[in-house]
Scaffold this motif. Structure first.
Motif, PDB file in Angstrom:
ATOM      1  N   VAL A 197      -0.666  -7.577  -6.517  1.00 24.45           N
ATOM      2  CA  VAL A 197      -1.095  -7.690  -5.118  1.00 24.45           C
ATOM      3  C   VAL A 197      -1.678  -9.080  -4.886  1.00 24.45           C
ATOM      4  N   SER A 208      -3.230   7.492  -0.585  1.00 26.21           N
ATOM      5  CA  SER A 208      -3.127   8.395  -1.734  1.00 26.21           C
ATOM      6  C   SER A 208      -3.919   9.668  -1.489  1.00 26.21           C
ATOM      7  N   ASN A 256      -3.981   6.060 -11.112  1.00 29.44           N
ATOM      8  CA  ASN A 256      -4.309   4.998 -10.157  1.00 29.44           C
ATOM      9  C   ASN A 256      -3.269   3.891 -10.089  1.00 29.44           C
ATOM     10  N   TRP A 279     -11.957   8.590  -4.599  1.00 29.81           N
ATOM     11  CA  TRP A 279     -11.573   7.407  -5.348  1.00 29.81           C
ATOM     12  C   TRP A 279     -12.519   7.098  -6.501  1.00 29.81           C
ATOM     13  N   GLN A 319       1.179   6.625  -6.897  1.00 31.53           N
ATOM     14  CA  GLN A 319       0.053   7.494  -7.218  1.00 31.53           C
ATOM     15  C   GLN A 319       0.368   8.946  -6.890  1.00 31.53           C
ATOM     16  N   ALA A 374       0.834  -1.204   0.000  1.00 34.05           N
ATOM     17  CA  ALA A 374       0.000   0.000   0.000  1.00 34.05           C
ATOM     18  C   ALA A 374       0.872   1.260   0.000  1.00 34.05           C
ATOM     19  N   ALA A 375       1.969   1.235   0.752  1.00 42.21           N
ATOM     20  CA  ALA A 375       2.874   2.386   0.766  1.00 42.21           C
ATOM     21  C   ALA A 375       3.522   2.593  -0.600  1.00 42.21           C
ATOM     22  N   THR A 433      -5.544  -3.987   0.951  1.00 46.15           N
ATOM     23  CA  THR A 433      -4.444  -3.241   0.332  1.00 46.15           C
ATOM     24  C   THR A 433      -4.979  -2.146  -0.579  1.00 46.15           C
ATOM     25  N   THR A 434      -6.018  -2.444  -1.352  1.00 47.14           N
ATOM     26  CA  THR A 434      -6.591  -1.460  -2.265  1.00 47.14           C
ATOM     27  C   THR A 434      -7.204  -0.290  -1.504  1.00 47.14           C
ATOM     28  N   TRP A 479       2.395   1.504  -3.580  1.00 49.38           N
ATOM     29  CA  TRP A 479       1.358   1.829  -4.554  1.00 49.38           C
ATOM     30  C   TRP A 479       0.891   3.273  -4.397  1.00 49.38           C
ATOM     31  N   SER A 480       0.659   3.714  -3.168  1.00 49.52           N
ATOM     32  CA  SER A 480       0.215   5.095  -2.961  1.00 49.52           C
ATOM     33  C   SER A 480       1.335   6.080  -3.261  1.00 49.52           C
ATOM     34  N   THR A 485      -4.453   1.748   0.122  1.00 49.92           N
ATOM     35  CA  THR A 485      -3.771   2.532  -0.908  1.00 49.92           C
ATOM     36  C   THR A 485      -4.569   3.776  -1.261  1.00 49.92           C
TER      37      THR A 485
END
Length: 147
Positions: A50, A88, A42, A117, A36, A29-30, A80-81, A32-33, A84
Motif C-alpha cells: 500500500v 472486512s 489480516n 480490529w 480477509q 481496500a476492496a 486504506t487500512t 485487501w478486505s 479495509t
C-alpha cells in the motif's frame, strides 16, 4: 526530454493526486478486505505494498517530492487500512448477521470497528507495519534524509 514538473502549488497536480489516490484507496481496500473475508486473517503483508502503491501514484501524478508527498503517502496508507478494516468487519461479522455490507458500513460505529480490529492484531502485523515504515523511508529517502 525530461518531463516537466509542475509547481507544488499547482491545482492540477493536487486534483490529479487526489483522484488517483482516492481510486487507489478504494481498489486496494476492496482487494485487501476481500482477501480477509475469503481467506481469514489480516493479510498485513499488503501494508508495505500500500505504501509503495501510494508512492508510485503520487510520483506518476508528478506530485513534487517533499514533506507533502510523505504526508500524502502516510494518509493514503492510514485511510486504506481503516477502510479495509471497516469493509472486512462489514463483510464478515455483519454479513453473518444478514446485514448487507454497504448497509453495515453506514450503521457501523468507530467503537464497533475498534472492537473487531484490535484483538486481531499480533506481532506479525507489527512487523509488517515496520516494513511499511521502512518502505516509506526508502522511497522518500531524499526527503527524509535531507541535509
Amino acid at each position: 526530454m525530461a518531463a516537466q514538473q509542475g509547481s507544488p502549488h499547482s491545482v492540477g497536480i493536487w486534483v490529479l493526486a487526489l483522484l488517483t489516490c482516492g481510486i487507489a484507496i478504494a481498489g486496494v481496500a476492496a482487494l485487501w478486505s476481500g482477501l480477509q473475508c475469503r481467506l481469514g486473517g489480516n493479510h498485513s503483508w499488503m501494508l508495505p505494498f500500500v505504501v509503495l502503491d501510494a508512492a508510485l501514484l503520487l510520483r506518476l501524478s508528478q506530485f513534487p517530492a517533499g514533506p507533502w508527498r510523505v504526508i500524502g503517502i502516510t494518509l493514503v496508507t492510514a485511510i486504506t487500512t481503516v477502510l479495509t478494516a471497516a469493509l472486512s468487519f462489514s463483510m464478515v461479522l455483519l454479513g453473518a448477521l444478514g446485514v448487507a455490507p454497504l448497509l453495515g458500513l453506514q450503521q457501523m460505529s468507530c467503537g464497533m470497528l475498534w472492537l473487531h480490529w484490535w484483538p486481531r492484531l499480533g506481532s506479525m502485523d507489527v512487523g509488517y507495519a515496520v516494513l511499511a515504515v521502512i518502505a516509506l523511508v526508502w522511497v522518500e529517502r531524499k526527503t527524509v534524509f535531507k541535509h
